[in-house]
Design a protein around this motif. Structure first.
Motif, PDB file in Angstrom:
ATOM      1  N   VAL A 190      27.966  -7.482  68.667  1.00 60.58           N
ATOM      2  CA  VAL A 190      26.591  -7.068  68.413  1.00 60.58           C
ATOM      3  C   VAL A 190      25.912  -8.168  67.608  1.00 60.58           C
ATOM      4  N   VAL A 191      24.823  -8.689  68.144  1.00 56.99           N
ATOM      5  CA  VAL A 191      24.090  -9.763  67.493  1.00 56.99           C
ATOM      6  C   VAL A 191      22.896  -9.162  66.758  1.00 56.99           C
ATOM      7  N   ASP A 192      22.865  -9.335  65.443  1.00 57.16           N
ATOM      8  CA  ASP A 192      21.749  -8.826  64.653  1.00 57.16           C
ATOM      9  C   ASP A 192      20.545  -9.767  64.753  1.00 57.16           C
ATOM     10  N   GLY A 193      19.446  -9.329  64.156  1.00 59.13           N
ATOM     11  CA  GLY A 193      18.229 -10.131  64.182  1.00 59.13           C
ATOM     12  C   GLY A 193      17.332  -9.764  65.347  1.00 59.13           C
ATOM     13  N   ARG A 194      16.126 -10.243  65.270  1.00 63.01           N
ATOM     14  CA  ARG A 194      15.145  -9.961  66.319  1.00 63.01           C
ATOM     15  C   ARG A 194      15.068 -11.113  67.313  1.00 63.01           C
ATOM     16  N   ILE A 195      14.829 -10.752  68.556  1.00 61.98           N
ATOM     17  CA  ILE A 195      14.635 -11.762  69.594  1.00 61.98           C
ATOM     18  C   ILE A 195      13.224 -12.336  69.447  1.00 61.98           C
ATOM     19  N   ILE A 196      13.130 -13.647  69.401  1.00 65.51           N
ATOM     20  CA  ILE A 196      11.814 -14.287  69.219  1.00 65.51           C
ATOM     21  C   ILE A 196      11.362 -15.054  70.455  1.00 65.51           C
ATOM     22  N   GLU A 197      12.282 -15.305  71.394  1.00 61.22           N
ATOM     23  CA  GLU A 197      11.892 -16.026  72.609  1.00 61.22           C
ATOM     24  C   GLU A 197      13.009 -15.917  73.648  1.00 61.22           C
ATOM     25  N   ILE A 198      12.591 -15.891  74.903  1.00 65.30           N
ATOM     26  CA  ILE A 198      13.525 -15.931  76.029  1.00 65.30           C
ATOM     27  C   ILE A 198      13.197 -17.169  76.859  1.00 65.30           C
ATOM     28  N   THR A 199      14.195 -17.974  77.134  1.00 65.78           N
ATOM     29  CA  THR A 199      14.000 -19.143  77.987  1.00 65.78           C
ATOM     30  C   THR A 199      14.711 -18.915  79.308  1.00 65.78           C
ATOM     31  N   HIS A 200      13.947 -18.943  80.374  1.00 64.58           N
ATOM     32  CA  HIS A 200      14.500 -18.752  81.722  1.00 64.58           C
ATOM     33  C   HIS A 200      14.997 -20.087  82.245  1.00 64.58           C
ATOM     34  N   LEU A 201      16.251 -20.127  82.676  1.00 65.50           N
ATOM     35  CA  LEU A 201      16.871 -21.387  83.087  1.00 65.50           C
ATOM     36  C   LEU A 201      16.973 -21.541  84.602  1.00 65.50           C
ATOM     37  N   GLY A 202      16.412 -20.633  85.351  1.00 59.82           N
ATOM     38  CA  GLY A 202      16.565 -20.656  86.799  1.00 59.82           C
ATOM     39  C   GLY A 202      17.622 -19.666  87.230  1.00 59.82           C
ATOM     40  N   GLY A 203      17.450 -19.082  88.407  1.00 60.69           N
ATOM     41  CA  GLY A 203      18.363 -18.032  88.835  1.00 60.69           C
ATOM     42  C   GLY A 203      18.250 -16.847  87.896  1.00 60.69           C
ATOM     43  N   HIS A 204      19.399 -16.320  87.469  1.00 61.13           N
ATOM     44  CA  HIS A 204      19.407 -15.221  86.510  1.00 61.13           C
ATOM     45  C   HIS A 204      19.616 -15.703  85.074  1.00 61.13           C
ATOM     46  N   ASN A 205      19.926 -16.980  84.889  1.00 65.54           N
ATOM     47  CA  ASN A 205      20.345 -17.483  83.588  1.00 65.54           C
ATOM     48  C   ASN A 205      19.215 -17.513  82.580  1.00 65.54           C
ATOM     49  N   ALA A 206      19.580 -17.243  81.310  1.00 65.40           N
ATOM     50  CA  ALA A 206      18.587 -17.223  80.245  1.00 65.40           C
ATOM     51  C   ALA A 206      19.229 -17.613  78.918  1.00 65.40           C
ATOM     52  N   ILE A 207      18.386 -18.069  78.006  1.00 70.78           N
ATOM     53  CA  ILE A 207      18.800 -18.315  76.626  1.00 70.78           C
ATOM     54  C   ILE A 207      17.983 -17.402  75.723  1.00 70.78           C
ATOM     55  N   VAL A 208      18.669 -16.646  74.877  1.00 72.32           N
ATOM     56  CA  VAL A 208      18.012 -15.749  73.927  1.00 72.32           C
ATOM     57  C   VAL A 208      17.941 -16.452  72.574  1.00 72.32           C
ATOM     58  N   LYS A 209      16.721 -16.578  72.058  1.00 70.29           N
ATOM     59  CA  LYS A 209      16.513 -17.197  70.760  1.00 70.29           C
ATOM     60  C   LYS A 209      16.250 -16.109  69.723  1.00 70.29           C
ATOM     61  N   LEU A 210      16.923 -16.216  68.568  1.00 70.96           N
ATOM     62  CA  LEU A 210      16.856 -15.200  67.528  1.00 70.96           C
ATOM     63  C   LEU A 210      16.205 -15.752  66.277  1.00 70.96           C
ATOM     64  N   ASP A 211      15.765 -14.834  65.414  1.00 71.46           N
ATOM     65  CA  ASP A 211      15.102 -15.272  64.188  1.00 71.46           C
ATOM     66  C   ASP A 211      16.068 -15.605  63.061  1.00 71.46           C
ATOM     67  N   ASN A 212      17.372 -15.327  63.261  1.00 69.87           N
ATOM     68  CA  ASN A 212      18.301 -15.510  62.142  1.00 69.87           C
ATOM     69  C   ASN A 212      19.657 -16.081  62.543  1.00 69.87           C
ATOM     70  N   GLY A 213      19.721 -16.730  63.704  1.00 67.57           N
ATOM     71  CA  GLY A 213      21.017 -17.242  64.115  1.00 67.57           C
ATOM     72  C   GLY A 213      20.902 -18.172  65.295  1.00 67.57           C
ATOM     73  N   PRO A 214      22.046 -18.627  65.804  1.00 71.75           N
ATOM     74  CA  PRO A 214      22.030 -19.561  66.930  1.00 71.75           C
ATOM     75  C   PRO A 214      21.584 -18.902  68.226  1.00 71.75           C
ATOM     76  N   ASN A 215      21.136 -19.720  69.160  1.00 69.73           N
ATOM     77  CA  ASN A 215      20.752 -19.223  70.470  1.00 69.73           C
ATOM     78  C   ASN A 215      21.983 -18.714  71.219  1.00 69.73           C
ATOM     79  N   VAL A 216      21.744 -17.777  72.129  1.00 72.74           N
ATOM     80  CA  VAL A 216      22.830 -17.213  72.935  1.00 72.74           C
ATOM     81  C   VAL A 216      22.498 -17.419  74.407  1.00 72.74           C
ATOM     82  N   ALA A 217      23.382 -18.119  75.131  1.00 71.05           N
ATOM     83  CA  ALA A 217      23.199 -18.337  76.565  1.00 71.05           C
ATOM     84  C   ALA A 217      23.851 -17.202  77.342  1.00 71.05           C
ATOM     85  N   LEU A 218      23.142 -16.707  78.359  1.00 75.67           N
ATOM     86  CA  LEU A 218      23.607 -15.577  79.160  1.00 75.67           C
ATOM     87  C   LEU A 218      23.449 -15.876  80.644  1.00 75.67           C
ATOM     88  N   ASP A 219      24.254 -15.178  81.429  1.00 75.58           N
ATOM     89  CA  ASP A 219      24.079 -15.255  82.880  1.00 75.58           C
ATOM     90  C   ASP A 219      23.030 -14.270  83.368  1.00 75.58           C
TER      91      ASP A 219
END
Length: 297
Positions: A190-219
């Protein structure tokens, strides 16, 4: 005078029109051409049309309706509805006044995007709501889930059929301790903090940017923003509604009839669970058949 006016011409509305047209009932379908799933590249799970673009399926369906002389398709919005059973009146945005004995409401819902940069732009591609619609294509990959309330716990269990790698984003929600313990038992971070931005990488892939921690890459990222009906006709008619975790839907009985005699509803507008073109088509067919049967003498 129409037998039935259908307000909303996506999967539910077209399915209703098909049944009524085959029964030689006079039908007018009013549609604005903005189906909810227009953002999706492909539609899945619809028998005979799996993995086809939804707009392509709808275009083919509308073309097929042209063989039925009693069906009229109109590209217009319904601005108001009045009257009672056997004597309904619909005024369109083009100023045309139409009469009908029955109404079918299938104007769907609109998703209310959160104020997060990149969220709306990623909707339907790297951010999706339904595993039955998109899960197979990313099975076994890294999924993310934006927590939206107690119902999200059920999604965690549901997603296990598709993937063993899931990250939950609390996004400012306080997840109860007992649910946190269950997530830990399932080895779901479980990742705490609020989501501040979503970056779409093409296809289904995305990067979730948070206000209090490192970015998280997802499929792929699953989210369930609130939605609302795409029109307010049901409010002016005083139809009964049902509150759900993601919004309001119309209350219908087993025949798809609303709280007002002679008015039926189908599709996402009257579905309190996962959206699906298969369910919408089925409900639309039911609404058309039951509306026709209600006019038998």
């Amino acid at each position: 005078m129409n037998d039935v006016i259908i307000i909303g011409g996506s999967f539910a509305g077209i399915a209703a029109a098909l049944q009524l047209g085959r029964a030689r009932r006079k039908v007018t379908v009013l549609d604005t051409g903005l189906p909810r799933n227009r953002f999706a590249g492909h539609s899945h799970g619809l028998l005979g049309h799996d993995h086809k673009p939804p707009l392509e399926i709808l275009a083919e369906a509308r073309q097929q309706l042209t063989r039925y002389p009693t069906i009229r398709l109109v590209n217009a919005r319904a601005d108001s509805v009045s009257g009672a059973i056997d004597h309904y009146s619909v005024l369109t945005g083009d100023g045309e006044s139409l009469g009908a004995r029955r109404l079918i409401l299938s104007y769907g819902v609109v998703d209310q995007m959160p104020d997060i940069p990149g969220f709306a732009e990623s909707w339907g591609t790297s951010i999706v709501p339904c595993p039955y619609c998109d899960g197979f294509e990313v099975a076994g990959q890294h999924w993310g889930l934006v927590w939206s309330g107690p119902q999200s716990h059920n999604y965690v269990r549901l997603y296990h059929d598709w993937t063993d790698t899931l990250t939950v984003f609390a996004d400012g929600h306080d997840i109860p301790p007992d649910i946190q313990a269950d997530l830990a038992r399932r080895h779901i971070p479980v990742v705490d903090g609020r989501i501040i931005e979503i970056t779409h990488l093409g296809g289904h892939n995305a990067i979730v940017k948070l206000d209090n921690g490192p970015n998280v890459a997802l499929d792929i990222l699953f989210a369930h923003p609130r939605n609302k009906p795409s029109a307010s006709l049901h409010e002016s008619l005083g139809l009964a509604t049902v509150d759900t975790p993601v919004g309001v839907v119309l209350k219908v009985d087993e025949r798809r009839e609303t709280s007002m005699p002679g008015i039926y509803a189908a599709g996402d507008l009257a579905t309190p669970f996962l959206p699906s073109v298969t369910l919408a088509s089925s409900q639309g067919a039911m609404a058309g058949i039951f509306a026709q049967q209600s006019m038998l003498v």
